[in-house]
Design an enzyme around this catalytic site. Structure first.
Site, mmCIF file in Angstrom:
data_model
loop_
_atom_site.group_PDB
_atom_site.id
_atom_site.type_symbol
_atom_site.label_atom_id
_atom_site.label_comp_id
_atom_site.label_asym_id
_atom_site.label_seq_id
_atom_site.Cartn_x
_atom_site.Cartn_y
_atom_site.Cartn_z
ATOM 1 N N LYS A 1 12.277 14.186 20.246
ATOM 2 C CA LYS A 1 11.511 12.787 20.718
ATOM 3 C C LYS A 1 10.411 12.462 19.783
ATOM 4 C CE LYS A 1 14.750 12.765 23.950
ATOM 5 N NZ LYS A 1 15.458 14.211 23.664
ATOM 6 N N LYS B 1 12.406 8.481 29.337
ATOM 7 C CA LYS B 1 13.130 9.849 28.790
ATOM 8 C C LYS B 1 12.147 11.011 28.974
ATOM 9 C CE LYS B 1 13.821 8.672 24.204
ATOM 10 N NZ LYS B 1 14.903 8.334 23.050
ATOM 11 N N ARG C 1 24.346 8.323 14.899
ATOM 12 C CA ARG C 1 23.819 9.873 14.397
ATOM 13 C C ARG C 1 24.212 9.831 12.766
ATOM 14 N NH1 ARG C 1 23.365 14.934 16.270
ATOM 15 N NH2 ARG C 1 22.053 13.745 17.826
ATOM 16 N N ARG D 1 27.814 6.024 18.569
ATOM 17 C CA ARG D 1 28.406 6.938 19.900
ATOM 18 C C ARG D 1 27.967 5.455 20.660
ATOM 19 N NH1 ARG D 1 24.064 11.661 19.519
ATOM 20 N NH2 ARG D 1 23.134 9.724 18.336
ATOM 21 N N ARG E 1 23.686 5.059 27.849
ATOM 22 C CA ARG E 1 23.731 6.078 27.045
ATOM 23 C C ARG E 1 25.065 6.202 26.168
ATOM 24 N NH1 ARG E 1 22.832 10.563 31.507
ATOM 25 N NH2 ARG E 1 24.680 9.565 32.041
ATOM 26 N N ASP F 1 18.840 9.791 14.614
ATOM 27 C CA ASP F 1 19.351 9.071 15.773
ATOM 28 C C ASP F 1 18.934 7.553 15.447
ATOM 29 O OD1 ASP F 1 21.174 10.787 16.712
ATOM 30 O OD2 ASP F 1 19.881 11.084 18.520
ATOM 31 N N GLU G 1 15.130 9.356 17.414
ATOM 32 C CA GLU G 1 14.801 10.576 17.451
ATOM 33 C C GLU G 1 15.185 11.274 16.199
ATOM 34 O OE1 GLU G 1 17.305 12.718 20.447
ATOM 35 O OE2 GLU G 1 17.073 11.277 22.043
ATOM 36 N N ASN H 1 16.623 14.858 15.167
ATOM 37 C CA ASN H 1 17.285 16.114 15.713
ATOM 38 C C ASN H 1 17.200 17.200 14.740
ATOM 39 O OD1 ASN H 1 18.597 15.311 18.480
ATOM 40 N ND2 ASN H 1 18.789 13.583 16.934
#
Length: 315
Positions: free
Chosen positions: A124, A159, A209, A224, A232, A272, A280, A282
């Site tokens: 994050k 979050k 993604r 997504r 979400r 992301d 984000e 990842n």
């Protein structure tokens, strides 16, 4: 090439979508041997980093997909590549594992992603290093700051910093309904630091993604898309994945960040992006290989293993 996978128990893999399985299958197709161990299998034994490792044979089936030989203690440095594919939580046991992998590197092991780089890139918080690509963001445990951020932006996502799969994400709209309760719960009454971000309406088009391998983007992202009233898009939260070509903005972000992250030892990264904004970075165990390949025809696992061969000095 001998490739050792540090992963969760193989018996729990959902082979129809698991990215680590896709890596294994492509590695075997090329004639490489694959081996597996879990986080608890590692040890520092008289100064040498070892692990109880099983040799893995693929059966070619989706059910009962592997045969594991009995585990034996092996030096991690004896493998040509060690792939860190353990899913979060990113707790102290995970951190201890990265320390052991650091030592293994010093003893000659080639570990991907680089353990210290994983530690240094909270998935994050890392977006703060690339703030020109992010939506307005606040990181704080302080209720007054979080309330002021909401008052300024009106529609805000809150979050935790250590969540995955969409866990613990809340949207508070301009009416502020449940604002206090959400802040108290997520911060544990001011004892835990959280993130607040201005809501990005383009989430309805998907949380994209974007996979980056060796500093280069895969040409297709997996959008997504949230379903129903859900905010979400995470697949674990019921989102539907749709592969689509990178937009010009997607590619710009990926090509700007990719070489920087690769230079830090991050072979595989999952960026992301919602709309035009990075949300984000990842680095622990990025996924979506099979979904992108199945829908677009682009072989993500092949791109990954090719780059792994190059970085391991085997191509």
């Amino acid at each position: 090439m001998k490739i050792a996978f540090l992963a969760d128990p193989l018996a729990g893999f959902k082979t129809y979508k698991d990215s680590t399985f896709a890596m294994m299958r492509e590695a075997v197709r090329r004639g490489h041997s694959i081996h597996a161990f879990e986080q608890g299998d590692m040890a520092l034994d008289e100064g040498i980093v070892t692990a109880n490792v099983a040799d893995i044979t693929l059966t070619g089936q989706l059910e009962n997909w592997f045969v594991a030989a009995p585990k034996t203690a092996r030096r991690l440095a004896e493998f040509d590549a060690v792939l860190q594919r353990k899913d979060p939580p990113f707790d102290m046991e995970y951190v201890y594992a990265t320390y052991l992998l650091d030592l293994a590197q010093a003893q000659g092991a080639k570990v991907f992603n680089k353990p210290s780089a994983i530690r240094d890139h909270n998935e994050k918080l890392s977006i703060a290093q690339f703030s020109e690509y992010t939506s307005p963001t606040l990181v704080s445990p302080d209720s007054a700051r979080l309330r002021a951020f909401h008052a300024k932006h009106g529609d805000v996502i809150f979050k935790p910093l250590d969540g995955m799969g969409g866990a613990g994400i809340f949207r508070i709209k301009a009416d502020g309904m449940n604002l206090g309760s959400v802040i108290e719960t997520l911060t544990d009454n001011g004892r835990r630091t959280i993130m607040a971000q201005r809501y990005i309406p383009d989430i309805v088009k998907g949380d994209k993604r974007i996979l980056v391998i060796g500093g280069k983007p895969v040409p297709f992202a997996l959008a997504r898309i949230p379903q129903g009233d859900e905010i979400r898009g995470n697949l674990a939260a019921g989102g539907v994945g749709v592969a689509q070509p990178l937009t010009a903005r997607d590619r710009h972000i990926a090509e700007a960040l990719g070489p920087v992250l690769a230079a830090r030892g991050l072979l595989l990264v999952g960026l992301d992006v919602i709309g035009d904004f990075l949300t984000e970075v990842n680095v622990t165990s990025p996924t979506c290989f099979q979904e992108i390949t199945d829908q677009s025809g682009f072989d993500v696992a092949a791109m990954f293993i090719t780059e792994l061969e190059v970085q391991a000095g085997k191509k």
